[in-house]
Structure formats: C-alpha cells, structure tokens
Design a protein around this motif. Structure first.
Motif, short mmCIF file in Angstrom:
data_model
loop_
_atom_site.label_atom_id
_atom_site.label_comp_id
_atom_site.label_asym_id
_atom_site.label_seq_id
_atom_site.Cartn_x
_atom_site.Cartn_y
_atom_site.Cartn_z
N LYS A 1 3.32 5.71 -5.88
CA LYS A 1 3.24 5.83 -7.43
C LYS A 1 2.08 6.18 -7.90
N TYR A 2 0.84 6.28 -7.10
CA TYR A 2 -0.43 6.50 -7.81
C TYR A 2 -1.08 7.74 -6.96
N THR B 1 -6.88 6.96 -4.63
CA THR B 1 -7.44 5.42 -4.27
C THR B 1 -7.87 4.70 -5.16
N ALA C 1 2.23 1.65 -3.32
CA ALA C 1 1.18 2.31 -4.27
C ALA C 1 0.99 3.59 -4.02
N LYS C 2 0.87 4.03 -2.76
CA LYS C 2 0.56 5.54 -2.44
C LYS C 2 1.46 6.38 -3.15
N LEU D 1 0.86 -1.17 -0.08
CA LEU D 1 -0.08 0.04 -0.05
C LEU D 1 0.78 1.11 -0.09
N GLU E 1 -7.14 4.79 -8.53
CA GLU E 1 -5.94 4.28 -9.06
C GLU E 1 -5.49 2.84 -8.46
N ILE E 2 -5.25 3.04 -7.21
CA ILE E 2 -4.68 2.14 -6.51
C ILE E 2 -5.54 0.73 -6.54
N ILE F 1 -9.44 -0.26 -0.36
CA ILE F 1 -8.18 0.70 -0.38
C ILE F 1 -8.41 1.66 0.76
N GLN G 1 -12.57 0.08 -4.56
CA GLN G 1 -12.05 1.57 -3.90
C GLN G 1 -12.32 1.63 -2.31
#
Length: 572
Positions: free
Chosen positions: A545-546, A549, A542-543, A539, A551-552, A563, A560
């Motif tokens: 990089k994107y 929420t 991912a935070k 997580l 997109e993650i 996430i 969503q």
C-alpha cells in the motif's frame, strides 16, 4: 492630551516679558531668564552660580528677612527696578528666593503677567488633580516637586507630606516600591513597572526622564494608574481558567518534576517508581539495561540518567543497533583506521571514543549480530577497543546504557544473544511499563504534546473532554510514540479549534476497529508465533500500500528503524 507641567511652566517663564530669577540662601544665582539678565546687565549663562550681592547693588542678605512675598526697589544707573520676590522652602527652612522684576514703568504690565501665570498654575493644578493618571514630578536628585491630590489615597500621604522628600527615602519607608524615579535616574531612560504601595495598591507606573539640551536629566515625570481592581479581576479570571483547564494545570504541576532538559511527563505510580530508580542509579557508573516495548521512551530515560549523573557535562551518544546495516555497525561503534576497507581514506573515531567521559546509549541491543556481541563484550570487560583495521588498543571511559524491546533471556535460550553479554549488560535492569499499563500518564502526556505542537506550528488547538476520554481509553499499542504521532496529526490536520471525539475517529478508532475485524484466528498456536505471523502479514500489506518505510512507520505508529529491521527479518 497629557500636559507636562515642567515644560509648560518653563516655557511660560522663558516667554515672560519680565525678568525672573532664583537665588539660593548664599545669594548665588541659580537661574535667570534672558529678560532678567538684560535688565540687570548680566549674562544669563556666565553669571549663573555667581553672587547676586556682588553683581547688583542693593541686593544683600536682607532679602531673606521676610518669610512671605515682598517687594523691593533697586536702582541701576538711572533706572528703577521693582522686585516682587518670595521665599523658597525646603523641609520648613528657607533655602532661597525666586522673584519677578521689571522697570517701574512696566510694573503694571508685570502684575497682569503675574495674574496670567497664576491662572496658568491653577489650570495646571486642575489638570494634575483631575487626570485619570496620577502625576508625580521629581528633580534630577529624586526630590519630590509635585504630586496629584490622589496621592493620599494611593500612597497614604498628602501632597505636602511628599513634596521636598527624596524618593529614595520614601522607597525605603515602603511608601511605594520599587521607586520608578530611582530606576529612571539609574537607567536614564523611560521605565515601566508594576508598583505596590503601603496602602496595598498596585499601580502601573511609567516614569519618563525630561532632559535638557545637553541630554542631562532635569526632571522625572511619573504617570501612575491604579490597577488594583484590574489585578483583582484578573486574579479571579485566572482562577476560573484554572478550574476550566484543570488538566492543563496538572500538566504544569507535573513539569515541576522535570530535573533535566529532557521532558519527563508522568503522574502514574508505575512511572514514579521508574524515575525513582533512575535517580538512584544516576550517580554511579553501573551498566544499565532498559527494557520496554517500542515507543515507551527508553531513550528519554537514558538521557535523563545521563543528565542527572556526574557525566552530565560530557557527551551523550546514542545509536540504534537495529537501524544500521551489520557491515557498517562495527565501524560506527569502534571506528576504523585509514585503509581498513575500500573508501577508508582516513581514520575515524567510533561512537565509543566520541562518548569518552560521557554516556553511550545502545538502543535495540537485541538486534546486534552475534559477531559484534563478542567484540562488545570484550570492550566492556577490558575498557579498551581496537579500531577496525587497527592493532593499537585504545582506552575508553564511558557509562554504558543499553535498551531493548526483546526478552533477552528468551533470546539467550534461542542462541541469538550471548549469555555472558546479557549478564554484563543486565547489572541494573529498568523496566518501563507500556502506556496501556499506566493510564494515569495518558492525559498529562496528551496535553504536553498538544501544547508542544501548538507552539511548534503556531496553532491554538484544544481537546474536548469527550476527546480526552477517548484518548485515555485507547490501548496505545505504539505507546508514547504513537500518541505523539496522533497528536501531531490532530494539531496539523484538524480544522476546528476544539478537537472533539468525532475528529478522532478518522485518526484513531477506524483503524483500530478495522484491525479488530480483519484479524481472524482459526487455529490454536503458540502466542509468539501468532504475533509474528500477524506482524508479517501487516508488514506485507503495508508494503503493497505504501511506497517507503517512512510512510509505513508513520501509519503503524513506530519509527522508521523499527520498520527497516522488521522487513529485513521477514526476508530471512
């Protein structure tokens, strides 16, 4: 160019320079052309349906004494008219006569005219008998007037056996069915159907009404094309397609299991047990707890139970307890009264009330705060609730279904879930196995989503056998939801019509291999802690990089709300 025999003959008759008349057995004029009316000093419109015997001297019942063509002279004033007439037959009986007539001095010209129309009739007959389409003509009563000679092969009857017969009678006898003439007369418009005959033929038939100037049907002309061989070839082609698309055929077979508007696509023994249990409990109001990993389809099963229950006509209300902030969840569930808090300018019904007489589905019940668990337990026990800021109890009548991916017994031991609420919810547990544990369902679900997204995005993508094998072997950590996301991306983003194994690598296996290579365990620790730590690191990555929420969630193959819930957990 197709020629309508009725219109051609009627045009020819009305264009004659001689008189033409049709008289029924009682001597009543059924038709007379303008030239004939002039010669007999009659009115072509007003004197139709009147007796020829009263209007024209020399005309009497002796007209019907001849069974073949006859000639008669009639004196009108100082003019002599020559009648050339023939009997008209129906079912072997004379029902009237038709005749051509002219003044004696023009009789020679009349003979030439008759010869011309005889040749025209032969030409029309040739067109009838050599046309690729079979032509069948009936009057406005459904009586057969003419049929092509091919009628023997198609309907097993010769032309003379059909002429004069009612299409209603022929349809009842099974000579052909359904009767397109009958349908045209009923609908008063052109009709196109597939017709079967007593001889085993299949015909594509187009029936066309011919109307007079008043819009009344006077004839029905049918054009029939023998498609028996085409149907046979089509059947063989369909068989070949079924052999080539066996997986798709299985999907269609699975669809027959669908008993509600919710799509249930499965083939595995494991899911068959789940559905069987859902069917058994649907008819009662016992509380149900659906267990299973994220993405296995817990809401689909809940909706299935609702649709199969006696409450199916009432609301099915769903809420994800982990997707709504704690301070809003209570008012969403139980409603609030005016002035209960800042911004509450009017009262609002909660989801319990909105689900009245129906079903309330509490998804991710394990995410509900302890404070709300207490109030939920009281509502379940008493079947009453009090809105936020209110004092008046409100009775409720709902079917409650809860769902969670968590081990609630473990949560009870950890003190994060009330034991008494657990036993209230866990009346009938239904465990949905992960997709990796029911691999027989992968291919039907894959094909279902391929077809669904093809229709949604107007595509025609297909999966190769090698691609199907890859998808079946994949572990699907995100279960059906991940599978759905992958198939949607494949349908939308791939350029080729046939999606093969190489296409899948950029969507599926690279990420899978990278995860395997990047996850390194150096020490022995409890499995739960290991999983949580790996999840937290994923997580956090991912935070960075994107940006959002959504997109993650898309990249990780979950929704969503999941996430959002997990990110809130990592902040604690």
């Amino acid at each position: 160019m197709s020629v309508d025999p009725h219109l051609s003959l009627e045009f020819a008759v009305n264009s004659l320079s001689s008189g033409f008349i049709i008289i029924d057995r009682q001597g009543m004029i059924q038709f007379i052309n303008q030239k004939g009316a002039t010669l007999l000093k009659l009115n072509a419109d007003q004197d139709v349906k009147k007796s020829i015997f009263k209007l024209v001297p020399g005309m009497d019942l002796s007209l019907f004494s001849h069974e073949k063509q006859s000639i008669r002279e009639v004196q009108i004033d100082n003019r002599k008219l020559i009648f050339n007439y023939s009997p008209l037959y129906l079912d072997g009986e004379i029902y009237g006569i038709s005749g051509l007539f002219e003044e004696e001095k023009y009789y020679e010209g009349l003979l030439k005219e008759l010869d011309f129309h005889k040749n025209m009739s032969l030409d029309l007959k040739a067109i009838f008998d050599t046309s690729y389409d079979v032509i069948y003509v009936s009057n406005n009563q459904g009586i057969t007037l003419r049929a092509s000679t091919a009628c023997k092969e198609l309907w097993g009857k010769e032309e003379k056996e059909l002429i004069g017969k009612s299409v209603y009678e022929l349809e009842k006898a099974g000579i052909f069915k359904p009767s397109v003439t009958r349908m045209v007369l009923e609908k008063k418009e052109t009709v196109s159907i597939i017709q079967t005959t007593k001889t085993g033929r299949r015909l594509m038939v187009v029936g066309t009404p011919i109307k007079d100037e008043n819009g009344e049907i006077i004839r029905v002309v049918n054009a029939s094309r023998d498609i028996t061989e085409v149907s046979r070839l089509q059947s063989e082609l369909n068989d070949m397609r079924k052999l080539m698309e066996g997986y798709k055929r299985e999907l269609y077979d699975l669809r027959s299991r669908t008993e509600t508007e919710t799509s249930l696509v499965y083939r595995s023994i494991e899911m068959n047990r789940v559905i069987s249990l859902a069917q058994r409990v649907a008819s009662v109001d016992s509380t149900i707890l659906i267990l299973g990993e994220t993405g296995v389809g817990k809401e689909v099963i809940a909706n299935y139970i609702h649709k199969a229950s006696l409450r199916s006509e009432k609301p099915f209300i769903t809420i994800n307890c982990g997707a709504i902030p704690e301070n809003l969840l209570e008012s969403e569930l139980f409603g609030y009264e005016k002035g209960a808090f800042t911004g509450a300018v009017k009262q609002k019904m909660g989801l319990f009330e909105l689900a009245s007489e129906g079903t309330l589905f509490l998804d991710e019940i394990g995410e509900m705060p302890l404070t709300l668990q207490t109030k939920l337990l009281r509502v379940i026990q008493e079947q009453k609730l009090v809105r936020v800021g209110g004092t008046k109890p409100i009775k409720i009548n709902i079917r409650l279904i809860a769902a969670t991916y968590r081990d609630l017994l473990e949560e009870v031991k950890n003190g994060t879930f009330r034991e008494d609420l657990y036993y209230r919810l866990n009346v009938i547990p239904i465990k949905i196995p992960a997709l990796r544990n029911r691999t027989d369902d992968v291919l039907p679900i894959v094909l279902h989503f391929v077809e669904f997204f093809n229709q949604k995005y107007m595509r025609s993508k297909k999966l190769s056998n090698s691609a199907l094998e890859v998808l079946q072997q994949y572990e699907w950590p995100g279960n059906v939801r991940e599978l759905q996301n992958i198939i949607e991306r494949l349908v939308v983003l791939t350029e080729k019509e046939i999606i093969d194994e190489s296409e899948l690598e950029s969507f599926l296996f690279i990420a899978d291999r990278q995860q395997s290579e990047n996850v390194i365990v150096n020490n022995i620790l409890p499995l739960k802690e290991c999983v949580e730590e790996a999840e937290n690191q994923l997580l956090e990555l991912a935070k960075r990089k994107y940006k959002s929420t959504s997109e993650i969630a898309s990249v990780l193959g979950v929704n969503q709300s999941t996430i959002s819930r997990k990110l809130r957990r990592t902040k604690k």
